[in-house]
Scaffold this active site. Structure first.
Site: not given
Ligand SMILES: [Zn+2]
Length: 676
Positions: A117, A414, A417, A320, A432, A229, A119, A121, A437
């Protein structure tokens, strides 16, 4: 064999290192050790302890399955102890596992083979079902008892509150993993950046944090999901004869089960499955996995094998995978300008392969994140890529610094511009503020034409760049003035494409207010907020006329969005743009809006005490018909409180907060429509 002094010392050092890492990870939600390093050290300690059982102390991190229990939640005992899995990092270790199984049960293993199955996280959770009804949700905790997070678990839509079908046992614990899909994770982090809140490092931390929220309404806003599970009965047995049947049974009960599971006869087949999942399936999943779980399928054989003293079963192992992470050099940090003027720093990396793709750019979110992570140009950095999510930089590798790295600061001008940039209050973003701009204009037009906004067919990024360069448009209103003849004079436009683009732009005038409002690109206003505002107010003029308080009284609209909308509407430049859109016949109203012009539009009302002529239901209906909203608790967002006889704590709270209190007669007067 007696351990030599250096082994004893090493074990003690590992214990303290791992204990600190566990604390940072679980309690502080602030991990400093990478998962890979943690696993490596953990396995080293495990190996020492297996060889020298006398070195295993009661407080060793290997004796603990998960997080220590926090005092904020009540603790709850698991029906049967929750186990953790031993890990295999390569095919050779899978082979060793197979041999250890066959040593005990021999050829019997081949009758039912193994199940494999994904795994997931995420965060491990135990769900208690009594007569098929969800009674509690508990974190893994120390494996024996965990935190009672039932209120939060109930907010996760895919977890059945009642199991489907008839055959649920009287008492059972279903175990699985709560996780956050990548799409939801990214969206949540974007919202957090916009609201000036810190972003989550990865979906697993975000899921674990959401589960331990003290306010379930916050958990409810997090995009959490669940895969089951395992299931255990009070006597420690499972409600099925094999793991495969158990997964089928969970599915029948309506419990989500992870996709891509398989049955394998040999460890060779397991290795092939793992290979495919790691290198092909993983990138398409949309959620994080860190490996595959291999279980002996036959439950009777599982019992025969039993568990080890460190609480890991002898009949299962986690294969893993390599993390979707790599280390590379951060060449420099550049800045992009978004449609709302937000300056977003991003990493320019020495190209590196991460989980099968070459990564050159990675998001850095904002200047505060860079400072917090202490990222310097020239640093070696850990880069994470997960599914379709934009790669991001986890942090620097300080040990590899040479002293030539340079600290980075947000530019004061910026990059598009050259105007001076700004920060507003506590907002972590830099802006900005120049509405003209070129960087902002381009992104703003792209956003205006995008699918969730006015959805203008054929107005691509390249086309917009072309129109801007030709000087045909300077803002979104100009789009509606562009003629087919003007387009035909440009490169790569024929009569047909020119006509169809003009027609697509004209058709966009009929899009409802919610899309226009989103398309305007008001800071913090996403598609959902735009819909809420459009539905509540019905017309752009009503939104312009509303106070920040009235805007913020709409359910789902917070103070940040409300004040941003009010600021936008009060700005002369945006007002001029709105008038130019109006003059071009762009639609300003929303079909199916609620009570756009009611006398209580935007008001939030609380009822308390017993009313004399109206029932609670009638009073609520009256308020809602007038465009107001009835809520159950008094807060600073409450417009007024209607108090009847024997009003209690809500009345006190209203007085305390200085909220207006009226009686029933006044309510009837206020809900009357003008002239009605
Ligand atoms: Zn600019």
């Amino acid at each position: 064999m007696r351990p030599d002094p250096s082994t004893t010392q090493r074990a003690a050092a590992l214990r303290s290192l791992l204990s600190r890492a566990q604390h940072e990870y679980y309690v502080l939600d602030r991990p400093t050790m990478s998962d890979v390093d943690y696993d490596t050290l953990f396995r080293e300690l495990q190996a020492i302890e297996r060889e020298h059982p006398t070195l295993q102390t009661a407080d060793s991190p290997t004796r603990r399955v998960g997080a220590p229990v926090q005092s904020a939640f009540r603790t709850r005992r698991h029906l049967v102890r929750m186990l953790s899995l031993d890990n295999a990092f390569d095919d050779a270790e899978l082979g060793a596992f197979e041999q250890s199984v066959e040593r005990v049960v021999g050829d019997a293993v081949h009758r039912q083979g193994y199940t494999v199955e994904l795994k997931i996280d995420g965060a491990a959770i135990a769900l208690t079902y009594r007569d098929g009804v969800l009674e509690a949700g508990t974190t893994r905790g120390d494996g024996t008892e965990g935190e009672d997070v039932t209120a939060n678990i109930r907010t996760i839509g895919c977890i059945p509150l009642r199991l489907l079908g008839e055959a649920a046992p009287a008492l059972m614990e279903i175990r699985g993993e709560v996780y956050m899909p990548f799409a939801g994770f990214e969206q949540m982090n974007e919202t957090r950046v916009a609201a000036g809140e810190p972003v989550f490092v990865n979906p697993r931390n975000a899921a674990a944090g959401a589960l331990r929220q003290l306010d379930p309404s916050i958990t409810a806003q997090r995009p959490l999901r669940f895969f089951g599970y395992a299931a255990v009965l009070p006597d420690g047995t499972a409600p099925a004869k094999t793991q495969w049947e158990l997964l089928d049974q969970l599915d029948l009960w309506g419990v989500p089960v992870a996709p891509h599971r398989a049955r394998c006869r040999t460890m060779g087949e397991v290795a092939t499955w793992a290979q495919t999942v790691e290198h092909e399936t993983r990138a398409q999943l949309g959620f994080a996995i860190d490996g595959g779980v291999v279980k002996l399928n036959d439950m009777a054989l599982q019992d025969e094998l039993g568990i080890r003293s460190d609480r890991t079963p002898r009949w299962a192992i986690a294969r893993k995978f390599a993390p979707d992470m790599a280390v590379t050099r951060l060449q420099r940090i550049d800045v992009s300008v978004g449609r709302t003027g937000v300056l977003t720093p991003f990493a320019v990396l020495e190209p590196v392969d991460v989980g099968g793709a070459t990564v050159t750019y990675a998001s850095l979110h904002n200047a505060d994140q860079i400072a917090k992570k202490d990222l310097r140009e020239g640093d070696y950095v850990q880069v994470v890529r997960a599914g379709d999510v934009i790669p991001y930089v986890l942090g620097p590798v300080p040990e590899r610094r040479t002293g030539s790295e340079t600290a980075w600061t947000m530019p004061t001008q910026c990059p598009r511009c050259d105007r001076a940039v700004q920060r507003y209050g506590d907002d972590v973003a830099t802006y900005c503020a120049n509405v003209a701009c070129p960087g902002r204009l381009l992104e703003g037009l792209v956003h205006f034409a995008s699918k969730d906004a006015l959805d203008i067919d054929g107005l691509s990024y390249a086309r917009i760049q072309q129109l801007l360069e030709a000087g045909l448009i300077h803002d979104v209103a100009d789009l509606f003035d562009v003629t087919a003849a003007q387009l035909q004079a440009l490169d790569r436009f024929g009569q047909k494409s020119a006509d169809s683009l003009v027609a697509a732009i004209a058709a966009a005038k009929q899009q409802p207010l919610s899309r226009l409002l989103f398309g305007l690109g008001i800071r913090h206003v996403g598609a959902q907020a735009a819909q809420l505002l459009a539905k509540q107010f019905g017309h752009l003029d009503a939104i312009i006329a509303a106070t920040p308080e009235q805007l913020g009284a709409v359910r789902g609209i917070g103070d940040i969005i409300a004040s941003s909308v009010a600021t936008y509407c009060a700005d002369p430049t945006s007002r001029a743009l709105i008038e130019r859109l109006r003059a071009r016949g762009v639609r300003f109203d929303e079909p199916n809006a609620v009570q756009a012009d009611g006398p209580l539009t935007g008001a939030t009302v609380v009822l308390t005490g017993s009313l004399s002529t109206l029932s609670r239901g009638d009073a609520s209906a009256l308020i809602e018909a007038a465009g107001g909203r009835v809520t159950s608790s008094v807060s600073r967002k409450t417009t007024f409180v209607v108090a009847g006889e024997e009003a209690g704590s809500k009345l006190e709270k209203a007085v305390e907060l200085g909220i207006e209190v009226i009686d029933e007669a006044e309510l009837i007067r206020r809900t009357r429509r003008p002239g009605g």
